[in-house]
Design a protein around this motif. Structure first.
Motif, PDB file in Angstrom:
ATOM      1  N   LYS A   1       0.796  -1.227   0.000  1.00 17.86           N
ATOM      2  CA  LYS A   1       0.000   0.000   0.000  1.00 17.86           C
ATOM      3  C   LYS A   1       0.830   1.279   0.000  1.00 17.86           C
ATOM      4  N   ASN A   2       1.911   1.281   0.778  1.00 18.61           N
ATOM      5  CA  ASN A   2       2.654   2.548   0.897  1.00 18.61           C
ATOM      6  C   ASN A   2       4.123   2.319   1.255  1.00 18.61           C
ATOM      7  N   GLU A   3       4.771   3.421   1.551  1.00 20.09           N
ATOM      8  CA  GLU A   3       6.164   3.346   1.979  1.00 20.09           C
ATOM      9  C   GLU A   3       6.243   3.769   3.431  1.00 20.09           C
ATOM     10  N   ILE A   4       7.066   3.057   4.177  1.00 20.73           N
ATOM     11  CA  ILE A   4       7.248   3.434   5.585  1.00 20.73           C
ATOM     12  C   ILE A   4       8.698   3.857   5.776  1.00 20.73           C
ATOM     13  N   LEU A   5       8.876   5.122   6.146  1.00 25.20           N
ATOM     14  CA  LEU A   5      10.223   5.587   6.451  1.00 25.20           C
ATOM     15  C   LEU A   5      10.506   5.193   7.899  1.00 25.20           C
ATOM     16  N   ALA A   6      11.414   4.240   8.082  1.00 23.47           N
ATOM     17  CA  ALA A   6      11.659   3.727   9.438  1.00 23.47           C
ATOM     18  C   ALA A   6      12.820   4.445  10.113  1.00 23.47           C
ATOM     19  N   VAL A   7      13.884   4.689   9.372  1.00 22.95           N
ATOM     20  CA  VAL A   7      15.083   5.282   9.968  1.00 22.95           C
ATOM     21  C   VAL A   7      15.613   6.377   9.054  1.00 22.95           C
ATOM     22  N   GLU A   8      16.038   7.466   9.662  1.00 21.60           N
ATOM     23  CA  GLU A   8      16.591   8.566   8.870  1.00 21.60           C
ATOM     24  C   GLU A   8      17.816   9.157   9.557  1.00 21.60           C
ATOM     25  N   ASN A   9      18.831   9.493   8.767  1.00 18.14           N
ATOM     26  CA  ASN A   9      20.015  10.195   9.282  1.00 18.14           C
ATOM     27  C   ASN A   9      20.658   9.569  10.507  1.00 18.14           C
ATOM     28  N   PHE A  10      20.752   8.267  10.547  1.00 20.37           N
ATOM     29  CA  PHE A  10      21.408   7.633  11.694  1.00 20.37           C
ATOM     30  C   PHE A  10      22.915   7.595  11.436  1.00 20.37           C
ATOM     31  N   SER A  11      23.665   8.345  12.226  1.00 20.68           N
ATOM     32  CA  SER A  11      25.124   8.367  12.085  1.00 20.68           C
ATOM     33  C   SER A  11      25.763   8.081  13.435  1.00 20.68           C
ATOM     34  N   PHE A  12      26.706   7.168  13.448  1.00 22.65           N
ATOM     35  CA  PHE A  12      27.405   6.879  14.708  1.00 22.65           C
ATOM     36  C   PHE A  12      28.665   6.072  14.411  1.00 22.65           C
ATOM     37  N   ASP A  13      29.746   6.373  15.153  1.00 25.10           N
ATOM     38  CA  ASP A  13      30.973   5.586  15.026  1.00 25.10           C
ATOM     39  C   ASP A  13      31.098   4.683  16.249  1.00 25.10           C
ATOM     40  N   PHE A  14      31.073   3.388  16.021  1.00 25.95           N
ATOM     41  CA  PHE A  14      31.191   2.429  17.116  1.00 25.95           C
ATOM     42  C   PHE A  14      32.667   2.117  17.349  1.00 25.95           C
ATOM     43  N   LYS A  15      33.082   2.227  18.605  1.00 22.74           N
ATOM     44  CA  LYS A  15      34.497   2.008  18.939  1.00 22.74           C
ATOM     45  C   LYS A  15      34.704   0.659  19.612  1.00 22.74           C
ATOM     46  N   GLU A  16      35.884   0.135  19.400  1.00 20.21           N
ATOM     47  CA  GLU A  16      36.234  -1.162  19.983  1.00 20.21           C
ATOM     48  C   GLU A  16      36.112  -1.128  21.510  1.00 20.21           C
ATOM     49  N   GLY A  17      35.492  -2.149  22.056  1.00 19.84           N
ATOM     50  CA  GLY A  17      35.410  -2.285  23.512  1.00 19.84           C
ATOM     51  C   GLY A  17      34.271  -1.518  24.165  1.00 19.84           C
ATOM     52  N   GLU A  18      33.560  -0.718  23.390  1.00 24.01           N
ATOM     53  CA  GLU A  18      32.478   0.067  23.980  1.00 24.01           C
ATOM     54  C   GLU A  18      31.169  -0.721  24.043  1.00 24.01           C
ATOM     55  N   PHE A  19      30.368  -0.383  25.032  1.00 25.72           N
ATOM     56  CA  PHE A  19      29.031  -0.945  25.161  1.00 25.72           C
ATOM     57  C   PHE A  19      28.057   0.177  24.835  1.00 25.72           C
ATOM     58  N   ILE A  20      27.365   0.049  23.718  1.00 23.74           N
ATOM     59  CA  ILE A  20      26.454   1.103  23.266  1.00 23.74           C
ATOM     60  C   ILE A  20      25.018   0.611  23.406  1.00 23.74           C
ATOM     61  N   ALA A  21      24.179   1.431  24.017  1.00 20.22           N
ATOM     62  CA  ALA A  21      22.752   1.077  24.090  1.00 20.22           C
ATOM     63  C   ALA A  21      21.973   2.006  23.167  1.00 20.22           C
ATOM     64  N   ILE A  22      20.979   1.447  22.511  1.00 18.89           N
ATOM     65  CA  ILE A  22      20.082   2.247  21.683  1.00 18.89           C
ATOM     66  C   ILE A  22      18.688   2.133  22.292  1.00 18.89           C
ATOM     67  N   VAL A  23      18.118   3.264  22.706  1.00 22.32           N
ATOM     68  CA  VAL A  23      16.762   3.226  23.271  1.00 22.32           C
ATOM     69  C   VAL A  23      15.815   4.051  22.419  1.00 22.32           C
ATOM     70  N   GLY A  24      14.556   3.700  22.490  1.00 25.50           N
ATOM     71  CA  GLY A  24      13.549   4.443  21.736  1.00 25.50           C
ATOM     72  C   GLY A  24      12.234   3.722  21.875  1.00 25.50           C
ATOM     73  N   PRO A  25      11.139   4.433  21.587  1.00 24.57           N
ATOM     74  CA  PRO A  25       9.828   3.816  21.737  1.00 24.57           C
ATOM     75  C   PRO A  25       9.649   2.616  20.824  1.00 24.57           C
ATOM     76  N   SER A  26       8.730   1.757  21.193  1.00 28.17           N
ATOM     77  CA  SER A  26       8.505   0.549  20.415  1.00 28.17           C
ATOM     78  C   SER A  26       8.021   0.910  19.004  1.00 28.17           C
ATOM     79  N   GLY A  27       8.575   0.233  18.010  1.00 28.53           N
ATOM     80  CA  GLY A  27       8.202   0.498  16.620  1.00 28.53           C
ATOM     81  C   GLY A  27       8.959   1.652  15.967  1.00 28.53           C
ATOM     82  N   CYS A  28       9.988   2.188  16.660  1.00 23.94           N
ATOM     83  CA  CYS A  28      10.645   3.378  16.099  1.00 23.94           C
ATOM     84  C   CYS A  28      11.725   3.011  15.082  1.00 23.94           C
ATOM     85  N   GLY A  29      12.177   1.767  15.066  1.00 25.68           N
ATOM     86  CA  GLY A  29      13.189   1.403  14.077  1.00 25.68           C
ATOM     87  C   GLY A  29      14.460   0.807  14.664  1.00 25.68           C
TER      88      GLY A  29
END
Ligand code: ADP
Ligand code: MG
Length: 247
Positions: free
Chosen positions: A17-45
């Motif tokens: 039926k349509n297009e769903i834009l799920a994620v936009e402009n996500f930029s991040f550099d992941f470094k060795e040894g780091e613990f990164i958490a991503i939080v956001g409401p349910s269904g956000c991507g």
């Protein structure tokens, strides 16, 4: 050192039926040894981002640079153990898929089970284990293939609150002890603050990065203790305000 560099990641799902834009402009550099958490409401991507990072799905735009030697390990929602196989066999699954079952790799799995208190359950079946132990088995299965980066998608969501605290403490210690990098998605703000070095906060869909917090706690130690740190409530309030929950 950067192990994964993401620039302007974008994801559009095309449905009939349509297009769903799920994620936009996500930029991040992941470094060795780091613990990164991503939080956001349910269904956000959140799961969408993880699937793209580990190559299970394709991006609609942006660039991802991955250290060519980087080995991924996944631990997804629930523990996904096979009830009809022993704990040892369950832990060998990833190795079997990769065709890496050898005398050495089996010994490594045995060693992990021993180190993390599951030695006496090697020949038991998942139904004989508590929820927390099952989660540990699931992590050992992931560690068996010796990944550098662990991808955790709401790993504790099937557990009740008390076990969740204990298991996140356990899993965190194992990840640190084995010197792995980790990206964990969760919708639990406290879990994110208590475990991560940095927390990426996403908005409602289409998810854009609202804020990135470097979690600096005095006496930073294990997740359960971190919850008692005096700065904890400050981070909680900031992140809570970032996530515009509509209820
Ligand atoms: P989260 O993990 O944050 O809960 P997801 O990444 O699973 O969110 O989904 C983000 C959005 O993309 C949701 O609105 C979901 O309905 C949509 N979505 C996810 N997968 C697909 C798909 N395969 N086809 C169409 N839409 C999808
Ligand atoms: Mg999800």
């Amino acid at each position: 050192m950067d192990i994964l560099k993401v620039k302007d990641l974008r994801k559009i799902y095309h449905t009939k039926k349509n297009e769903i834009l799920a994620v936009e402009n996500f930029s991040f550099d992941f470094k060795e040894g780091e613990f990164i958490a991503i939080v956001g409401p349910s269904g956000c991507g959140k799961s969408t981002i993880l699937s793209i990072l580990c190559g299970l799905d394709t991006a609609s735009g942006g660039t991802i640079e991955i250290d060519p030697n980087l080995k991924f390990g996944y631990m997804l929602q629930g523990d996904n153990l096979f009830e009809w196989q022993t704990i040892f066999k369950n832990c060998l699954l990833g190795l079997e898929i990769n065709n890496e079952v050898t005398k050495e790799s089996k010994e490594y799995v045995r060693q992990l089970l021993k180190t993390y208190g599951l030695e006496e359950f090697i020949d038991a079946y998942p139904s004989n284990l508590s929820g927390g132990m099952r989660q540990r088995v699931s992590l050992i299965r992931t560690l068996a293939t010796k990944p550098d980066l662990l991808i955790l998608d709401e790993p504790f969501s099937a557990l009740d609150y008390q076990s969740r605290l204990a298991v996140s403490d356990d899993v965190y210690k194992i990840i640190k002890q084995e010197k792995k990098s980790a990206i964990m998605v969760t919708h639990d703000i406290s879990e994110a603050i208590s475990m991560a070095d940095k927390v990426i906060v996403l908005s409602q869909r289409p998810s854009i990065i609202k804020n990135i917090y470097e979690i600096k706690l005095t006496d930073k130690s294990t997740p359960i203790n971190n919850r008692k740190a005096k700065e904890f409530a400050k981070y909680y309030d900031l992140i809570w305000k970032d996530i515009d929950y509509h209820v």
